[in-house]
Scaffold this motif. Structure first.
Motif, PDB file in Angstrom:
ATOM      1  N   GLN A 184       1.124  -0.832  -0.475  1.00 61.55           N
ATOM      2  CA  GLN A 184       0.206  -0.103  -0.075  1.00 61.55           C
ATOM      3  C   GLN A 184       0.856   1.079   0.052  1.00 61.55           C
ATOM      4  OE1 GLN A 184      -2.197   0.107   3.450  1.00 61.55           O
ATOM      5  NE2 GLN A 184      -3.639   2.083   2.937  1.00 61.55           N
ATOM      6  N   THR A 185       1.517   1.523   0.821  1.00 64.26           N
ATOM      7  CA  THR A 185       2.696   2.347   1.292  1.00 64.26           C
ATOM      8  C   THR A 185       3.677   2.718  -0.294  1.00 64.26           C
ATOM      9  OG1 THR A 185       4.115   1.289   2.671  1.00 64.26           O
ATOM     10  CG2 THR A 185       2.173   2.869   3.623  1.00 64.26           C
ATOM     11  N   THR A 186       3.771   1.470  -0.826  1.00 63.33           N
ATOM     12  CA  THR A 186       5.080   1.641  -1.973  1.00 63.33           C
ATOM     13  C   THR A 186       3.881   1.956  -3.019  1.00 63.33           C
ATOM     14  OG1 THR A 186       6.169  -0.220  -1.444  1.00 63.33           O
ATOM     15  CG2 THR A 186       6.404   0.125  -3.139  1.00 63.33           C
ATOM     16  N   ALA A 187       2.873   1.603  -3.299  1.00 63.23           N
ATOM     17  CA  ALA A 187       2.082   2.314  -4.634  1.00 63.23           C
ATOM     18  C   ALA A 187       2.316   3.813  -4.110  1.00 63.23           C
ATOM     19  CB  ALA A 187       1.101   1.685  -3.976  1.00 63.23           C
ATOM     20  N   ARG A 188       1.420   3.853  -3.206  1.00 66.00           N
ATOM     21  CA  ARG A 188       1.271   5.654  -2.973  1.00 66.00           C
ATOM     22  C   ARG A 188       2.594   5.899  -3.314  1.00 66.00           C
ATOM     23  NH1 ARG A 188       2.199   6.815   3.218  1.00 66.00           N
ATOM     24  NH2 ARG A 188       4.387   6.556   2.727  1.00 66.00           N
ATOM     25  N   ASP A 189       3.730   6.256  -2.406  1.00 65.49           N
ATOM     26  CA  ASP A 189       5.168   6.267  -2.624  1.00 65.49           C
ATOM     27  C   ASP A 189       5.507   7.066  -3.833  1.00 65.49           C
ATOM     28  OD1 ASP A 189       5.454   7.450   0.104  1.00 65.49           O
ATOM     29  OD2 ASP A 189       5.888   5.794   0.584  1.00 65.49           O
ATOM     30  N   LEU A 190       5.263   5.456  -5.018  1.00 66.60           N
ATOM     31  CA  LEU A 190       5.945   5.621  -6.259  1.00 66.60           C
ATOM     32  C   LEU A 190       4.662   6.193  -6.701  1.00 66.60           C
ATOM     33  CD1 LEU A 190       6.287   2.059  -6.399  1.00 66.60           C
ATOM     34  CD2 LEU A 190       7.776   3.229  -6.805  1.00 66.60           C
ATOM     35  N   ALA A 191       3.679   6.155  -6.773  1.00 67.44           N
ATOM     36  CA  ALA A 191       2.458   7.546  -7.478  1.00 67.44           C
ATOM     37  C   ALA A 191       2.587   8.856  -7.508  1.00 67.44           C
ATOM     38  CB  ALA A 191       0.825   7.199  -6.493  1.00 67.44           C
ATOM     39  N   ARG A 192       3.655   9.493  -6.668  1.00 70.35           N
ATOM     40  CA  ARG A 192       3.717  10.397  -5.878  1.00 70.35           C
ATOM     41  C   ARG A 192       5.168  10.673  -6.155  1.00 70.35           C
ATOM     42  NH1 ARG A 192       3.506  11.112   0.258  1.00 70.35           N
ATOM     43  NH2 ARG A 192       5.416   9.924   0.930  1.00 70.35           N
ATOM     44  N   GLY A 193       6.050  10.041  -6.659  1.00 65.00           N
ATOM     45  CA  GLY A 193       7.574   9.958  -7.545  1.00 65.00           C
ATOM     46  C   GLY A 193       7.726  10.234  -8.988  1.00 65.00           C
ATOM     47  N   SER A 194       8.948   9.530  -9.460  1.00 71.30           N
ATOM     48  CA  SER A 194       8.767  10.099 -11.083  1.00 71.30           C
ATOM     49  C   SER A 194       8.383   8.886 -11.257  1.00 71.30           C
ATOM     50  CB  SER A 194      10.214  10.330 -11.260  1.00 71.30           C
ATOM     51  OG  SER A 194      11.307   8.853 -10.482  1.00 71.30           O
ATOM     52  N   LYS A 195       7.995   8.619 -12.851  1.00 69.94           N
ATOM     53  CA  LYS A 195       7.560   7.752 -13.557  1.00 69.94           C
ATOM     54  C   LYS A 195       8.805   7.185 -13.367  1.00 69.94           C
ATOM     55  CE  LYS A 195       4.696   7.038 -17.313  1.00 69.94           C
ATOM     56  NZ  LYS A 195       6.476   5.718 -18.408  1.00 69.94           N
ATOM     57  N   ALA A 196       9.660   7.476 -14.439  1.00 69.22           N
ATOM     58  CA  ALA A 196      11.114   6.547 -13.988  1.00 69.22           C
ATOM     59  C   ALA A 196      10.882   5.851 -12.596  1.00 69.22           C
ATOM     60  CB  ALA A 196      12.443   7.153 -14.601  1.00 69.22           C
ATOM     61  N   LYS A 197      10.995   5.996 -11.869  1.00 67.16           N
ATOM     62  CA  LYS A 197      11.430   4.928 -10.755  1.00 67.16           C
ATOM     63  C   LYS A 197      10.265   3.941 -10.958  1.00 67.16           C
ATOM     64  CE  LYS A 197      12.621   3.825  -6.262  1.00 67.16           C
ATOM     65  NZ  LYS A 197      13.872   3.256  -6.416  1.00 67.16           N
ATOM     66  N   ALA A 198       8.623   4.572 -11.037  1.00 62.37           N
ATOM     67  CA  ALA A 198       7.570   3.655 -10.479  1.00 62.37           C
ATOM     68  C   ALA A 198       7.694   2.816 -11.976  1.00 62.37           C
ATOM     69  CB  ALA A 198       6.514   4.226 -11.138  1.00 62.37           C
ATOM     70  N   ASP A 199       8.109   2.292 -13.603  1.00 66.77           N
ATOM     71  CA  ASP A 199       8.353   1.956 -14.669  1.00 66.77           C
ATOM     72  C   ASP A 199       9.161   1.216 -14.105  1.00 66.77           C
ATOM     73  OD1 ASP A 199       6.771   3.512 -15.640  1.00 66.77           O
ATOM     74  OD2 ASP A 199       7.793   4.373 -16.958  1.00 66.77           O
ATOM     75  N   SER A 200      10.716   1.969 -13.545  1.00 61.51           N
ATOM     76  CA  SER A 200      12.332   0.707 -13.834  1.00 61.51           C
ATOM     77  C   SER A 200      11.381  -0.383 -12.246  1.00 61.51           C
ATOM     78  CB  SER A 200      13.985   1.305 -12.916  1.00 61.51           C
ATOM     79  OG  SER A 200      13.918   0.404 -12.053  1.00 61.51           O
ATOM     80  N   VAL A 201      10.723  -0.103 -10.909  1.00 57.90           N
ATOM     81  CA  VAL A 201      10.402  -1.281  -9.951  1.00 57.90           C
ATOM     82  C   VAL A 201       9.593  -1.903 -10.609  1.00 57.90           C
ATOM     83  CG1 VAL A 201       8.936  -1.549  -8.049  1.00 57.90           C
ATOM     84  CG2 VAL A 201      10.566   0.502  -8.486  1.00 57.90           C
ATOM     85  N   LEU A 202       8.273  -1.090 -11.338  1.00 58.42           N
ATOM     86  CA  LEU A 202       7.097  -2.628 -12.197  1.00 58.42           C
ATOM     87  C   LEU A 202       7.849  -3.153 -13.541  1.00 58.42           C
ATOM     88  CD1 LEU A 202       4.764   0.427 -12.585  1.00 58.42           C
ATOM     89  CD2 LEU A 202       4.272  -1.273 -11.489  1.00 58.42           C
ATOM     90  N   GLY A 203       8.904  -2.700 -13.939  1.00 60.17           N
ATOM     91  CA  GLY A 203      10.151  -3.425 -14.939  1.00 60.17           C
ATOM     92  C   GLY A 203      10.817  -5.026 -14.606  1.00 60.17           C
TER      93      GLY A 203
END
Length: 301
Positions: A92-111
């Motif tokens: 839950q907190t990871t999704a929240r923080d990735l949502a308000r962070g950079s798209k590059a960071k989120a994409d890196s984790v998702l990939g």
């Protein structure tokens, strides 16, 4: 256990903020407004690490590996168990923080995630991005009580019964319940006067509640099913949800959660464990079950 949950959420938030290099801006959660053994694929990001044994708050372990472990723990664990609660809060907190962070960071984790976990986290990030712009940080903590909700095996038949009676898909009823009160954790009246686990205005509940109790989960869920069906469900779920809350962002977020519950029963178990996070001017606060008797815990800036 509350201290461990708060410490885990704080460690997660700090690690993500450091990785994103961004200023925390908002929090999507916590405003009243049949278990599965589906298991995610191991993350390929760290071949030498066993995701089944790493501590979730160990920032030296790749985030994708910890998420993989967390999702497996929720899917295979006992609802309400401490390790499952901690794993769900981590996601839950990871999704929240990735949502308000950079798209590059989120994409890196998702990939770096397996397909099932990637689908889950993608939806949760997208929903968080929609919800976080719907609320502003508040100067005071809310005048709510945070309750222990009915167990998932108690709520699931209520959603199913409402679906059978009204045609509204149970996953959408559960998703509304999740967004409105974290599936019954929040007991309080909204600024607009909405009440109960499904957050009805008393006048609206009088129309759809069939003489029931606005604070009773069974009555409130059934009333929500009737209201959504009266406004287009199941054929036009977007229109039905818009009648519940006149916001396209709300519609998108609720739909994202519902679609995940359709995709995997494990998503229902995950969402049931999500905690009440509140956007305060001093930071994100976790409101534990028992609040206000139990103190709110600051988990992020």
């Amino acid at each position: 256990m509350r201290t461990r949950l708060a410490a885990l959420a704080t460690a997660t938030a700090l690690a993500l903020v450091a990785g994103c290099g961004g200023e925390p801006s908002s929090d999507p959660a916590g405003t009243p407004s049949a278990s599965s053994t589906v298991r995610p694929s191991p993350s390929p990001s760290s071949p030498g690490t066993s995701p089944a044994t790493v501590p979730l708050d160990d920032a030296s372990v790749p985030l994708a590996d910890r998420l993989t472990q967390a999702m497996a723990t929720v899917a295979g664990g006992k609802p309400g168990a401490e390790d499952v609660r901690e794993a769900a809060l981590f996601e839950q907190t990871t999704a929240r923080d990735l949502a308000r962070g950079s798209k590059a960071k989120a994409d890196s984790v998702l990939g770096a995630l397996g397909r099932a976990d990637r689908a889950q986290l993608t939806a949760d990030i997208a929903a968080a991005r929609e919800l976080m712009v719907m609320t502003d940080p508040q100067p005071e903590l809310p005048d709510w009580r945070i309750l222990t909700p009915p167990m998932p095996e108690e709520l699931h038949p209520l959603y199913r019964k409402a679906q059978q009676a009204t045609g509204t898909p149970w996953e959408y009823l559960a998703a509304v319940h999740l967004v409105e009160t974290r599936m019954g954790r929040i007991r309080g009246t909204s600024t607009a006067g909405a009440q109960g686990p499904m957050q009805f205005l008393p006048s609206t509940f009088a129309q759809y509640g069939a003489g029931g109790d606005i604070n009773d989960p069974a009555d409130a869920i059934m009333a929500a099913g009737r209201m959504l069906a009266n406004n287009g469900a199941p054929g036009d779920m977007a229109g039905a949800l818009w009648s519940y809350n006149h916001s396209d962002r709300y519609v998108a977020a609720v739909s994202a959660y519902a679609e995940q519950m359709k995709r995997s029963p494990a998503a229902y178990d995950l969402y049931w464990h999500w905690q009440v996070l509140y956007r305060h001017q001093d930071g994100t606060m976790l409101l534990p079950e028992g609040y206000p008797g139990e103190k709110a815990v600051r988990i992020a800036g």
